[in-house]
Structure formats: structure tokens, C-alpha cells
Scaffold this motif. Structure first.
Motif, PDB file in Angstrom:
ATOM      1  N   THR A  41      65.680  46.612  16.904  1.00 39.95           N
ATOM      2  CA  THR A  41      64.789  47.214  17.881  1.00 39.95           C
ATOM      3  C   THR A  41      63.828  46.152  18.388  1.00 39.95           C
ATOM      4  O   THR A  41      63.700  45.077  17.796  1.00 39.95           O
ATOM      5  CB  THR A  41      64.020  48.413  17.286  1.00 39.95           C
ATOM      6  N   ASP A  42      63.168  46.456  19.506  1.00 44.40           N
ATOM      7  CA  ASP A  42      62.221  45.530  20.125  1.00 44.40           C
ATOM      8  C   ASP A  42      60.800  45.960  19.810  1.00 44.40           C
ATOM      9  O   ASP A  42      60.500  47.161  19.798  1.00 44.40           O
ATOM     10  CB  ASP A  42      62.418  45.525  21.648  1.00 44.40           C
ATOM     11  N   ILE A  43      59.932  44.994  19.571  1.00 43.33           N
ATOM     12  CA  ILE A  43      58.552  45.300  19.203  1.00 43.33           C
ATOM     13  C   ILE A  43      57.579  44.755  20.245  1.00 43.33           C
ATOM     14  O   ILE A  43      57.606  43.572  20.596  1.00 43.33           O
ATOM     15  CB  ILE A  43      58.192  44.704  17.826  1.00 43.33           C
ATOM     16  N   ARG A  44      56.738  45.648  20.742  1.00 46.04           N
ATOM     17  CA  ARG A  44      55.611  45.294  21.606  1.00 46.04           C
ATOM     18  C   ARG A  44      54.366  46.004  21.085  1.00 46.04           C
ATOM     19  O   ARG A  44      54.462  46.922  20.265  1.00 46.04           O
ATOM     20  CB  ARG A  44      55.874  45.687  23.065  1.00 46.04           C
ATOM     21  N   TRP A  45      53.198  45.593  21.602  1.00 48.80           N
ATOM     22  CA  TRP A  45      51.946  46.228  21.207  1.00 48.80           C
ATOM     23  C   TRP A  45      51.277  46.847  22.423  1.00 48.80           C
ATOM     24  O   TRP A  45      51.278  46.279  23.522  1.00 48.80           O
ATOM     25  CB  TRP A  45      51.004  45.210  20.558  1.00 48.80           C
ATOM     26  N   THR A  46      50.717  48.025  22.198  1.00 47.18           N
ATOM     27  CA  THR A  46      50.007  48.729  23.262  1.00 47.18           C
ATOM     28  C   THR A  46      48.598  48.147  23.437  1.00 47.18           C
ATOM     29  O   THR A  46      48.170  47.292  22.659  1.00 47.18           O
ATOM     30  CB  THR A  46      49.885  50.215  22.916  1.00 47.18           C
ATOM     31  N   ARG A  47      47.899  48.637  24.426  1.00 49.53           N
ATOM     32  CA  ARG A  47      46.536  48.147  24.670  1.00 49.53           C
ATOM     33  C   ARG A  47      45.631  48.383  23.467  1.00 49.53           C
ATOM     34  O   ARG A  47      44.750  47.555  23.169  1.00 49.53           O
ATOM     35  CB  ARG A  47      45.952  48.834  25.912  1.00 49.53           C
ATOM     36  N   ALA A  51      51.980  49.122  17.412  1.00 46.31           N
ATOM     37  CA  ALA A  51      53.326  48.575  17.590  1.00 46.31           C
ATOM     38  C   ALA A  51      54.277  49.677  18.040  1.00 46.31           C
ATOM     39  O   ALA A  51      54.357  50.740  17.414  1.00 46.31           O
ATOM     40  CB  ALA A  51      53.825  47.971  16.283  1.00 46.31           C
ATOM     41  N   VAL A  52      54.981  49.426  19.137  1.00 47.69           N
ATOM     42  CA  VAL A  52      55.954  50.381  19.658  1.00 47.69           C
ATOM     43  C   VAL A  52      57.288  49.681  19.869  1.00 47.69           C
ATOM     44  O   VAL A  52      57.367  48.444  19.939  1.00 47.69           O
ATOM     45  CB  VAL A  52      55.483  51.029  20.974  1.00 47.69           C
ATOM     46  N   CYS A  53      58.334  50.487  19.961  1.00 40.38           N
ATOM     47  CA  CYS A  53      59.694  49.966  20.108  1.00 40.38           C
ATOM     48  C   CYS A  53      60.132  50.127  21.556  1.00 40.38           C
ATOM     49  O   CYS A  53      60.493  51.226  21.992  1.00 40.38           O
ATOM     50  CB  CYS A  53      60.637  50.721  19.168  1.00 40.38           C
ATOM     51  N   VAL A  76      48.889  57.616  25.515  1.00 35.81           N
ATOM     52  CA  VAL A  76      49.485  57.862  26.830  1.00 35.81           C
ATOM     53  C   VAL A  76      50.999  57.724  26.752  1.00 35.81           C
ATOM     54  O   VAL A  76      51.751  58.565  27.279  1.00 35.81           O
ATOM     55  CB  VAL A  76      48.903  56.882  27.870  1.00 35.81           C
ATOM     56  N   LEU A  77      51.473  56.689  26.077  1.00 40.95           N
ATOM     57  CA  LEU A  77      52.917  56.500  25.931  1.00 40.95           C
ATOM     58  C   LEU A  77      53.555  57.629  25.134  1.00 40.95           C
ATOM     59  O   LEU A  77      54.690  58.025  25.410  1.00 40.95           O
ATOM     60  CB  LEU A  77      53.198  55.153  25.257  1.00 40.95           C
ATOM     61  N   ASP A  78      52.832  58.153  24.159  1.00 45.21           N
ATOM     62  CA  ASP A  78      53.354  59.268  23.361  1.00 45.21           C
ATOM     63  C   ASP A  78      53.689  60.477  24.228  1.00 45.21           C
ATOM     64  O   ASP A  78      54.581  61.271  23.885  1.00 45.21           O
ATOM     65  CB  ASP A  78      52.336  59.689  22.297  1.00 45.21           C
ATOM     66  N   GLU A  79      52.977  60.625  25.340  1.00 42.77           N
ATOM     67  CA  GLU A  79      53.148  61.804  26.200  1.00 42.77           C
ATOM     68  C   GLU A  79      54.232  61.617  27.256  1.00 42.77           C
ATOM     69  O   GLU A  79      54.557  62.559  27.979  1.00 42.77           O
ATOM     70  CB  GLU A  79      51.816  62.138  26.880  1.00 42.77           C
ATOM     71  N   ILE A  80      54.774  60.412  27.361  1.00 47.91           N
ATOM     72  CA  ILE A  80      55.837  60.151  28.346  1.00 47.91           C
ATOM     73  C   ILE A  80      57.175  60.242  27.617  1.00 47.91           C
ATOM     74  O   ILE A  80      57.487  59.421  26.758  1.00 47.91           O
ATOM     75  CB  ILE A  80      55.680  58.762  28.987  1.00 47.91           C
ATOM     76  N   ALA A  86      59.696  60.257  22.853  1.00 53.80           N
ATOM     77  CA  ALA A  86      58.698  59.410  23.495  1.00 53.80           C
ATOM     78  C   ALA A  86      59.361  58.169  24.064  1.00 53.80           C
ATOM     79  O   ALA A  86      60.263  57.588  23.454  1.00 53.80           O
ATOM     80  CB  ALA A  86      57.616  59.019  22.491  1.00 53.80           C
ATOM     81  N   ILE A  87      58.921  57.739  25.229  1.00 54.26           N
ATOM     82  CA  ILE A  87      59.541  56.607  25.906  1.00 54.26           C
ATOM     83  C   ILE A  87      59.441  55.336  25.060  1.00 54.26           C
ATOM     84  O   ILE A  87      60.347  54.496  25.073  1.00 54.26           O
ATOM     85  CB  ILE A  87      58.905  56.391  27.294  1.00 54.26           C
ATOM     86  N   ALA A  88      58.364  55.188  24.334  1.00 56.16           N
ATOM     87  CA  ALA A  88      58.170  54.004  23.485  1.00 56.16           C
ATOM     88  C   ALA A  88      57.782  54.468  22.084  1.00 56.16           C
ATOM     89  O   ALA A  88      56.596  54.500  21.734  1.00 56.16           O
ATOM     90  CB  ALA A  88      57.098  53.092  24.078  1.00 56.16           C
ATOM     91  N   PRO A  89      58.751  54.856  21.271  1.00 55.18           N
ATOM     92  CA  PRO A  89      58.431  55.337  19.920  1.00 55.18           C
ATOM     93  C   PRO A  89      57.637  54.303  19.140  1.00 55.18           C
ATOM     94  O   PRO A  89      57.805  53.093  19.323  1.00 55.18           O
ATOM     95  CB  PRO A  89      59.812  55.547  19.290  1.00 55.18           C
ATOM     96  N   ARG A  90      56.791  54.776  18.270  1.00 56.06           N
ATOM     97  CA  ARG A  90      56.000  53.866  17.457  1.00 56.06           C
ATOM     98  C   ARG A  90      56.888  53.221  16.385  1.00 56.06           C
ATOM     99  O   ARG A  90      57.886  53.795  15.958  1.00 56.06           O
ATOM    100  CB  ARG A  90      54.836  54.623  16.805  1.00 56.06           C
ATOM    101  N   PHE A  91      56.478  52.041  15.953  1.00 58.97           N
ATOM    102  CA  PHE A  91      57.217  51.356  14.890  1.00 58.97           C
ATOM    103  C   PHE A  91      57.282  52.222  13.643  1.00 58.97           C
ATOM    104  O   PHE A  91      58.296  52.222  12.929  1.00 58.97           O
ATOM    105  CB  PHE A  91      56.552  50.014  14.589  1.00 58.97           C
ATOM    106  N   ASP A  92      56.242  52.970  13.379  1.00 58.61           N
ATOM    107  CA  ASP A  92      56.254  53.879  12.223  1.00 58.61           C
ATOM    108  C   ASP A  92      57.371  54.906  12.345  1.00 58.61           C
ATOM    109  O   ASP A  92      57.954  55.327  11.334  1.00 58.61           O
ATOM    110  CB  ASP A  92      54.910  54.590  12.091  1.00 58.61           C
TER     111      ASP A  92
END
Length: 250
Positions: A41-47, A51-53, A76-80, A86-92
Motif C-alpha cells: 500500500t502507499d503511505i501519505r500524511w494528511t494536513r 497516515a493514510v493509504c 474530511v477524507l474520512d467523509e469522502i 473512505a477514499i483514503a483509508p487510515r494506516f490503522d
């Protein structure tokens, strides 16, 4: 990870992304269910530092929205939602979806110093033997080598950059399929670096991660230690036909 005698490791690229939406719980679950050796999976960080995938810098390709991951709060990402998740699930969520026995390959998309400071604490509770960290820059490899016992996978653009990667302490070298000639694989492997091949992409006529069964068998015969694929089920059948038949019978 499985013994080399079984053939190349099958690494599910963004999960079972040929069947499910990439980097989603459904894709991760499907990859594990079909017997992938590892899930990537890919890892990025939100504002707000979560950590999200998510693969891309922004949401445009998947949703048509221009929101950038690094400039958007996690709530905000959780709601999309897309395809029921979710469009960008959390790493957890990634960790919670897969059992502890599953190998995890993390493509670290954001290698800014501030982001790397968040990485190691995030991984602290995960056994290092379970982790492979995909890094894109030599300086990042050097910065993290003494800080983690996890294996480091080099996602370098230059297919002949293995010496720099090895000097920095890398463990596994990625080649794009178009660059994965038997000669290059043999040269890199002779230096003690297993080679994983990203199937598809430029020069193959296939999308990144898409496979050609005969081509995969050639890569395995050439010494590729791992294959990153969108369809781990078809990949296993292509490179381990006898094993697949036994499992179907049982």
C-alpha cells in the motif's frame, strides 16, 4: 517470507487492485484471501499528521476532486467515500484489516523530513520482520537505515543505481518490467540484492501492475525474487501452477 523455491514472491500492488478499488479494505482482504505473499500500500500524511493509504498527491484521478492529501484533514477524507469505503483509508485500517502473519510493503510517498519524523513512531508496534519500506531517494535510505530493522526496498528511477542503494544500506531493489533483463537481474542479484519487478508500465503495453503470464514466468526464471502485481491470484497461477492445482484440490 516464503522460500525462494516456491518461485518469486507475489506482492499485491495496492491490494487486489485488479478486482477491487485500489488501496481499500476490500482490496487488502481479497489479496490475503487469494494467497498473496505480501500486500503493498502507499503511505501519505494528511494536513493533521495522520497516515493514510493513497497513491496520488491528490484525489483527481479517482474522484475528479482537486483536494491534495497533504493539505486536507483526515476527518474530511474520512467523509469522502468511493466503492463503499473512505477514499483514503487510515494506516490503522490497513493494519486492522490484515492478520499479523501477512507481510506489509509500504511505499512511502512523502519523504520530507517532517513526514519521516512521523514514520518510525507509527511503525514502532509492528515487528520489523513483517515490514518492507519502499523508499525513493538514496538520502532517505541512509537516514532510516540505522533507525529501523525493517527491510528497505529501493524504488529508484535509475535501473542501474543499485550500487548507491547498496552503499546506503538497502535490502531489495525494484526494477520496472521494461528494465528487468536477465542480465541486469543477474548483475544486481550477484551483489547480494534480491530484485523485485514491478510488472507492466511503460514499454510493456500494459498498465502498471498488470501482468502477462508468460512474461512473469520468464522473470522468475531470470531470478526475480518478487513480482508486484494487480492480480495476485492470476500471478500465483502463472508462476506456481502446481501449487495452485494442489490448493484447488484440497
Amino acid at each position: 517470507m516464503p522460500a525462494a523455491s516456491r518461485g518469486p514472491l507475489i506482492v499485491a500492488h495496492r491490494g487486489f487492485s485488479a478486482r477491487c478499488r485500489e488501496n481499500s479494505p476490500a482490496a487488502w482482504q481479497a489479496a490475503h484471501a487469494c494467497g498473496a505473499d505480501a500486500v503493498e500500500t502507499d503511505i501519505r500524511w494528511t494536513r493533521d499528521g495522520v497516515a493514510v493509504c493513497f497513491h496520488d498527491v491528490d484525489l483527481m484521478r479517482l474522484t475528479g476532486m482537486s483536494d491534495r492529501i497533504a493539505e486536507t484533514d483526515s476527518a474530511v477524507l474520512d467523509e469522502i467515500a468511493l466503492a463503499g469505503a473512505a477514499i483514503a483509508p487510515r494506516f490503522d485500517d490497513f493494519l486492522a484489516t490484515l492478520p499479523p502473519s501477512v507481510q506489509l510493503v509500504l511505499d512511502i510517498k512523502d519523504e520530507r523530513p517532517s513526514s519521516l519524523e512521523r514514520l518510525l513512531p507509527m511503525l514502532a508496534g509492528i515487528p520489523a520482520a513483517r515490514l518492507v519500506l519502499g523508499l525513493h531517494r538514496a538520502e532517505t535510505v541512509a537516514a532510516l537505515r540505522d533507525a529501523t530493522a525493517a527491510r528497505i526496498l529501493g524504488f529508484f528511477d535509475d535501473p542501474d543505481h543499485e550500487d548507491t542503494f547498496l552503499e546506503r544500506g538497502g535490502d531489495v531493489f525494484r526494477l520496472w518490467e521494461q528494465h528487468a533483463t536477465p542480465e541486469r537481474i543477474a548483475r544486481i542479484a550477484a551483489k547480494g540484492l534480491p530484485v523485485w519487478v514491478m510488472c507492466g508500465g511503460d514499454g510493456t503495453g500494459r498498465a502498471v501492475g498488470d501482468i502477462d503470464g508468460e512474461g512473469m514466468r520468464r522473470l522468475g526464471a531470470a531470478g526475480a525474487a518478487g513480482l508486484l502485481v494487480n492480480d495476485p491470484e492470476a500471478a500465483r497461477i502463472a508462476v506456481r501452477p502446481n501449487a495452485a492445482k494442489k490448493e484447488m484440490v484440497s
